[in-house]
Design a protein around this motif. Structure first.
Motif, PDB file in Angstrom:
ATOM      1  N   SER A 199       0.959  -1.226  -0.054  1.00 36.81           N
ATOM      2  CA  SER A 199       0.002  -0.076   0.156  1.00 36.81           C
ATOM      3  C   SER A 199       0.720   1.238   0.053  1.00 36.81           C
ATOM      4  N   TRP A 647     -23.861  -9.834   1.388  1.00 33.72           N
ATOM      5  CA  TRP A 647     -22.821  -8.878   0.801  1.00 33.72           C
ATOM      6  C   TRP A 647     -21.564  -9.505   0.617  1.00 33.72           C
ATOM      7  N   ASP A 648     -21.035 -10.271   1.584  1.00 32.96           N
ATOM      8  CA  ASP A 648     -19.742 -10.963   1.530  1.00 32.96           C
ATOM      9  C   ASP A 648     -19.669 -11.678   0.151  1.00 32.96           C
ATOM     10  N   ARG A 651     -19.451  -9.796  -3.117  1.00 28.10           N
ATOM     11  CA  ARG A 651     -18.200  -9.236  -3.216  1.00 28.10           C
ATOM     12  C   ARG A 651     -17.235 -10.370  -3.822  1.00 28.10           C
ATOM     13  N   HIS A 662     -11.588  -2.867  -4.166  1.00 34.75           N
ATOM     14  CA  HIS A 662     -10.947  -2.462  -3.015  1.00 34.75           C
ATOM     15  C   HIS A 662     -11.533  -2.372  -1.974  1.00 34.75           C
ATOM     16  N   ASP A 663     -10.935  -2.547  -0.800  1.00 37.07           N
ATOM     17  CA  ASP A 663     -11.394  -2.332   0.509  1.00 37.07           C
ATOM     18  C   ASP A 663     -11.741  -1.173   0.991  1.00 37.07           C
ATOM     19  N   SER A 664     -11.493  -0.111   0.086  1.00 40.07           N
ATOM     20  CA  SER A 664     -11.646   1.082   0.374  1.00 40.07           C
ATOM     21  C   SER A 664     -12.975   1.719  -0.276  1.00 40.07           C
ATOM     22  N   PHE A 665     -13.651   0.803  -1.147  1.00 36.18           N
ATOM     23  CA  PHE A 665     -14.919   1.163  -1.661  1.00 36.18           C
ATOM     24  C   PHE A 665     -15.973   0.789  -0.692  1.00 36.18           C
ATOM     25  N   THR A 666     -17.012   1.706  -0.823  1.00 32.80           N
ATOM     26  CA  THR A 666     -18.079   1.635   0.082  1.00 32.80           C
ATOM     27  C   THR A 666     -19.166   0.785  -0.784  1.00 32.80           C
ATOM     28  N   ARG A 668     -21.952   1.233  -2.079  1.00 30.36           N
ATOM     29  CA  ARG A 668     -22.229   1.787  -3.164  1.00 30.36           C
ATOM     30  C   ARG A 668     -21.353   1.834  -4.246  1.00 30.36           C
ATOM     31  N   GLN A 669     -20.265   1.853  -3.863  1.00 30.41           N
ATOM     32  CA  GLN A 669     -19.034   2.229  -5.002  1.00 30.41           C
ATOM     33  C   GLN A 669     -18.766   0.818  -5.566  1.00 30.41           C
ATOM     34  N   GLU A 693     -26.195  -1.465   3.279  1.00 21.92           N
ATOM     35  CA  GLU A 693     -26.035  -0.130   3.804  1.00 21.92           C
ATOM     36  C   GLU A 693     -26.961   0.128   4.879  1.00 21.92           C
ATOM     37  N   GLU A 739      -7.866 -14.428  -2.127  1.00 26.92           N
ATOM     38  CA  GLU A 739      -7.701 -13.205  -1.726  1.00 26.92           C
ATOM     39  C   GLU A 739      -7.860 -13.408  -0.139  1.00 26.92           C
ATOM     40  N   GLU A 743      -5.195 -12.651   2.801  1.00 19.34           N
ATOM     41  CA  GLU A 743      -5.428 -11.519   3.869  1.00 19.34           C
ATOM     42  C   GLU A 743      -5.219 -12.049   5.355  1.00 19.34           C
TER      43      GLU A 743
ATOM     44  N   VAL B 325      -7.757   3.369   3.000  1.00 22.37           N
ATOM     45  CA  VAL B 325      -8.434   3.069   4.376  1.00 22.37           C
ATOM     46  C   VAL B 325      -9.684   2.422   4.099  1.00 22.37           C
ATOM     47  N   PRO B 326      -9.525   1.120   4.574  1.00 25.90           N
ATOM     48  CA  PRO B 326     -10.800   0.048   4.331  1.00 25.90           C
ATOM     49  C   PRO B 326     -11.989   0.787   4.987  1.00 25.90           C
ATOM     50  N   VAL B 327     -13.060   0.585   4.325  1.00 22.17           N
ATOM     51  CA  VAL B 327     -14.484   1.025   4.834  1.00 22.17           C
ATOM     52  C   VAL B 327     -14.727   0.331   6.015  1.00 22.17           C
ATOM     53  N   TYR B 334     -16.133  -6.031   4.217  1.00 15.53           N
ATOM     54  CA  TYR B 334     -16.014  -5.208   3.092  1.00 15.53           C
ATOM     55  C   TYR B 334     -17.446  -4.263   3.174  1.00 15.53           C
TER      56      TYR B 334
END
Lengths: 777, 334
Positions: A199, A647-648, A651, A662-666, A668-669, A693, A739, A743, B325-327, B334
């Motif tokens: 990262s 949701w898991d 994904r 990416h894990d920074s995706f919300t 929605r994204q 959500e 993945e 992790e 930064v992970p959500v 996730y």
């Protein structure tokens, strides 16, 4: 500590770790001090020369010189100048030590005392290896080559004493090697400057690289698979080691000068037979016109490794010997034997030796506890040789199972293949009495059945050496005798192996017995008659072999074996194999039938483990697929279903079908990314995202009823949109599993780093300390 | 006087709005402002969010892109008292806060309130004023009150400062000190309009200045009620954790000398609530936080010298942090 000095230290320590297998062949730990001294002296010499800024050539010279000085100091035999400068005499002294050492290696069985020649050889060898090791790791910076030196170091104990070196001794050398590689790599990477994680974060040199995770997973999977396969497929690794060990059978120097050690009769036999320059061990004068074998040891304890002598415990006095029949007298002159048993002919009736010698009541072995043959220069034996009529033997009854002799001499490990083979032979020959069984097995082992005498044994990959012999049909007296005795035991006939010497060569009224006359044969117990001698080894392979008249089948004449009563005048020539009986004479059609029957029996025998292994191997590629579908069912099943689990699954499905998330995706994204890649998924993934959500952020929970259907729809849409290879990959090798595994590995690595950071002792690094690269001033 | 009447007005407020009402009102303001500034709807949205979060806004951009237009349009869309201060090098603190002057008729000192006594203060080109004056304004922004000659005067509610400034590299400016930049909830850059927006602008500006024709679409009361509504938006624990993770990531980032303060975390979430309400939701989402991270955090960070020399700016650092930064901080989720 500078990088080079650090590497020097690693070289020395890793080599020391690799020395641990030597513990198996040496008695006690006294050897470690001089050997570690060698390693330390070499390392210090190399390091000093390096810090003086000299090149590799001078470094190597310095290490060699240091080794020489050390060896001269410790082994000069009074020939060195000022204790450290070797003279030509010193080298001559060393040569003598080498000869002794090699002789000891051949004749003695581990654990041995570490002194004299063996210690010299060990220290010299370790010194040379240490120099190479230091060169590879520090000077030449080719640590991969250090594997060779480590392997050399490991092979020495393994080849000298395969039995004494357990498999786990390999662990430390292996760890040492990995350490060397890892440290060098760290040094190499550190030289480039700062390190970054995947990262882009600056980290210290000890932080695990993101690539390391992949490497570790690959390594772990590989090792696991290998172990699984090894557990299922019967593989013997002893072959290589055996062959290497045989390479050590040759040497120079006179025999018999070695120290008194704990001699293994088998090692003595094998070492003597492999010796290219036989030496004389006994000189015998006897009034017996046809002397037979000189019996020394009796091996009657049978384990998976074969026959071994039991403990000659309570010895009866020599006075207890007696016996009828014609008594012969033999004068034996000991030239070179060092053992605690006495070579004697037939049944001794009287032996001219002191009280320290006695007779073992169970085996009839003449042995001593305190003394040794070394102290006996000559002795006289009065003995009888019994001749048995085949008719008497054939009429002998079976031994009662209650007889202690029966119990002690029919014990054998369970080897189903061998049991099967013996049952086949017995069924084929219809043997019922003891004698018939003996003859059937002699027949089976005859050259007519394809068995040939060879000092080179082959490895057919079986777990048991006896099965190797039955398969390759190549061996020498050790294999022949042990196999016959074992097969007899399988057939419930008490049998044991005798080890000793053949009669030797005759000239001028004296029988000269040499080291090549070591031999092993079989003794079979006949009910009411006692122990009868048989020799299954083909006579052309055995120097000065003797045939026993009773070993021929009573019904046939023109026997398959040598005529009895060889004239002493002919004896010298019997050592030549060409003089033996021809194969044609021994040809027996029954042998082939037996072999066929045996082969047939093998085919019938149950499921071959190899097939099981193959099935397992074939099943391996489907494990991820099974795992993944189990995961899906559990997530979407009514018991575990939640917006989060659905949701898991969403994904993971996306990852399986090659979408990059990416894990920074919300949520929605993520949903937007999925539906951008595969527009058909829009509705389903939208529902799943809004459910998670709601579940996660609204504090009210979400309606999950429609989620399994949505997940199924999503999967179908992704599947339709994907190409053939992608579909197959998603089914068989789901990327999401990898993945998640990666992790978890990464998290474990981070935890490990945290733990290390908390450790009370500071961790050193090659790059000049961790503190410089934490990123913040 | 105007500043005395504000408590009385607050009493009349009839409670929070429903999510739909909130959304509708916010849309109305946005449409109004967008009529003046074409093609900048995300920026306007964020500006409104800052306003409804009771924050102060710093508009930083090159001259001529519409900073003052945006501030003015926003102010005019709300029917409340708007004051404008043009910061110049000779502006004095008393011009901002007010001053007591001697009234010869009453034979006493009388307080003449300064420009700060309004609902919406436009501080134009704030970095052209001397640091002394800047400090006076910034103190008012934080404490929402003014103390002059021992008397404390409360400022109006709602109270919001929209300051504009030119990038600090420009000549003749006094850059705001780091500590004072922290007082602004968000810093927005407007940026050049795209081709179509610029063409549309030329058409509109042909006849009249649209700013002149702008009518207010809501009043100060409504704004107060909207602020109260936004404060009630639900924040899930996961979301709070996400915000904390982001802010602490700015503190450990290797390119940053000084990270964001805890005040930044508070304001980030306060604005996220407003954005959620503007979207008609009564709970905030990480998406809201993500939209706000750069405006709320970037101006508070002090980059290392290496970063500055290398041409990096704090906005790209925050954007980079947001990508990593992970959500959900719980591993494997996730």
């Amino acid at each position: 500590m500078s990088g080079q000095r650090h590497a020097t230290m690693i070289a020395a320590v890793s080599l020391s770790l690799t020395l641990t297998p030597l513990a198996g062949i040496f008695d006690g730990l006294g050897w470690t001090v001089p050997v570690l001294l060698v390693v330390a002296v070499v390392a210090v010499a190399g390091s000093l020369m390096r810090s003086a800024g000299r090149g590799q050539g001078l470094q190597t010279l310095a290490m060699v010189a240091a080794l020489m000085v050390l060896m001269t100091t410790l082994f000069n035999g009074g020939t060195a100048i000022a204790l450290i400068i070797p003279t030509p005499d010193t080298f001559a002294h060393w040569l003598g030590l080498v000869g002794h050492g090699i002789n000891d290696i051949i004749t003695m069985t581990p654990p041995v005392e570490a002194d004299g020649g063996i210690l010299f050889l060990t220290m010299m060898g370790v010194g040379v290896v240490a120099i190479l090791h230091d060169m590879f790791i520090v000077g030449l910076r080719t640590p991969a080559l250090a594997g060779l030196t480590l392997l050399t170091m490991y092979l020495v104990p393994v080849s000298v004493a395969p039995d004494a070196t357990a498999w786990f001794w390999f662990i430390l050398p292996a760890v040492a090697y990995l350490w060397i590689l890892g440290d060098d790599n760290l040094r190499r990477v550190s030289r480039f400057g700062h390190r970054f994680t995947g990262s882009g974060r600056l980290v210290g040199p000890r932080f695990p690289s993101p690539l390391a995770v992949t490497a570790r997973v690959t390594g772990a999977v590989f090792v696991t698979l290998t172990l699984l396969l090894l557990a299922v497929i019967p593989v013997s690794t002893s072959g290589l080691v055996d062959q290497v060990a045989q390479g050590y059978g040759d040497g120079e120097g006179p025999g018999g000068e070695g120290d008194l050690g704990s001699l293994d009769p088998w090692a003595q036999l094998s070492g003597s037979l492999h010796r290219p320059d036989p030496f004389d061990v006994l000189r015998v004068t006897t009034d017996d016109p046809t002397p037979r074998y000189l019996r020394m040891h009796v091996a009657d304890v049978l384990t998976n490794d074969g026959f071994h002598p039991g403990d000659y415990g309570e010895l009866d006095s020599l006075d207890s010997l007696d016996g009828g029949g014609e008594v012969f007298t033999a004068e034996v002159e000991n030239l070179a034997l060092v053992d605690q048993v006495l070579p004697v002919y037939g049944q001794p009736t009287e032996i001219g030796l002191g009280d320290e010698w006695g007779v073992d009541p169970d085996t009839g072995v003449i042995a001593t506890e305190e003394s040794s043959l070394e102290d006996v220069e000559a002795y006289t034996v009065h003995y009888t040789e019994q001749d048995w009529d085949p008719g008497v033997l054939a009429a002998a009854g079976a031994v009662s199972p209650e007889d202690p002799v029966f119990e002690r001499n029919t014990e054998h490990p369970d080897v189903p293949e061998l049991t099967e083979a013996v049952e086949g032979i017995m069924a084929q020959s219809g043997a019922a009495t003891t004698h018939e069984k003996v003859l059937a097995i002699l027949d089976f082992l005859s050259p007519a059945n394809g068995f040939t005498y060879s000092l080179e044994t082959a490895d057919a990959g079986n777990e048991e050496a006896v099965l190797d012999f039955l398969e390759t049909k190549k061996g020498y007296c050790q294999q022949y005798a042990a196999t016959m005795a074992w097969m007899l035991r399988e057939a419930d006939v008490p049998a044991r192996v005798a080890i000793g010497l053949t009669k030797g060569t005759y000239s001028g009224g004296v029988w000269t017995v040499s080291s090549s006359n070591f031999h092993a044969w079989v003794e079979v117990y006949y009910g009411g008659l006692g122990w009868i001698t048989f020799d299954p080894t083909p006579s052309q392979g055995v120097a000065s072999s003797v045939s026993f008249p009773w070993a021929e089948e009573p019904s046939e004449d023109g026997g398959a074996v040598d005529q009895p009563g060889t004239d002493p005048e002919d004896a010298p020539s019997t050592a030549a194999p060409s003089e033996g009986p021809t194969l044609a004479e021994e040809l027996d059609p029954r042998g082939q039938e037996q072999a066929e029957a045996e082969a047939a029996a093998r085919e019938d025998g149950g499921v071959d483990p190899a097939w099981l292994a193959l099935l397992l191997v074939l099943a391996v590629p489907f494990i991820p697929a099974l795992w993944r579908s189990g995961l899906r069912r559990s997530r979407l099943g009514p018991r575990r279903l939640s917006a989060q689990s659905a949701w898991d699954e969403t994904r993971d499905l996306a990852v399986d079908y090659g979408l990059e998330l990416h894990d920074s995706f919300t949520p929605r994204q993520t949903a937007a990314a999925i539906s951008a890649a595969v527009p058909a998924t829009g509705e389903a993934v939208g529902a799943l995202a809004s459910a998670v959500e709601f579940d996660r952020y609204s504090g009210r929970g979400a309606d999950t009823t429609a989620l399994p259907v949505a997940a199924t729809d999503l999967r179908a849409s992704l599947h339709r949109a994907a190409g053939g290879r992608r579909r197959l990959r998603a089914r068989l090798w789901p990327a999401s599993l990898a993945e998640r595994l990666t992790e978890q590995r990464g998290r474990a690595a981070v935890r490990l780093t945290d733990l290390r950071a908390k450790a009370p002792w500071p961790r050193r690094s090659n790059g000049g300390g961790d503190e410089a690269v934490t990123g913040r001033p | 006087m105007a500043f005395e009447s504000s408590p009385a007005r607050q009493v009349r407020q009839p409670g929070p709005l429903s999510p739909q009402e909130f959304k509708a009102t916010a849309e109305a303001i946005l449409t109004n402002v967008e009529w003046v500034i074409e093609g900048k709807s995300p920026t306007i949205r964020l500006a409104l969010a800052v306003m409804l979060a009771e924050g102060h806004l710093l508009l930083e951009d090159v001259p001529g892109v519409g900073k003052t237009q945006l501030a003015k349009a926003l102010a005019r869309s709300v029917d409340c008292s708007v004051r404008r201060i043009q910061f110049t090098p000779d502006l004095l603190p008393s011009d901002v806060t007010g001053v007591s002057i001697f009234d010869p008729e009453k034979r006493d000192f009388v307080f003449k309130p300064g420009a700060i006594f309004g609902n919406l203060i436009l501080g134009d080109e704030i970095n052209r004023a001397s640091p002394k004056t800047q400090a006076a304004l910034l103190e008012c922004m934080e404490e929402r009150q003014v103390t002059i000659d021992g008397n404390t005067y409360k400022l109006r509610s709602p109270f919001m400062v929209i300051a504009t400034q030119n990038p600090v590299e420009m000549e003749g400016t006094y850059p705001l000190p780091e500590a004072q930049r922290d007082r602004f909830t968000a810093r927005l850059a407007i940026g050049y309009p795209d081709v179509n927006a610029e063409l549309a602008m030329l058409d509109h500006r042909g006849e009249v200045n649209p700013l002149e024709a702008l009518k207010p679409v809501c009043d100060g009361d409504t704004i107060t009620r909207m602020v109260a509504t936004a404060r009630a938006v639900h924040l899930a624990p996961e979301l709070k954790r996400y915000a904390v993770d982001i802010v602490s990531a700015t503190r450990t980032n290797a390119q940053v000398r000084l990270g964001a303060s805890p005040r930044a975390t508070l304001q980030l979430l306060r604005c996220a609530r407003v954005l959620a309400a503007m979207d008609g939701r009564d709970f905030a989402l990480p998406d809201d936080v993500q939209q706000l991270a750069v405006p709320v955090l970037a101006h508070r960070l002090i980059p290392t010298t290496e970063t500055t020399m290398g041409g990096g700016d704090t906005a790209s650092i925050v954007a980079d942090i947001m990508r990593h930064v992970p959500v959900v901080s719980q591993p494997g989720r996730y």
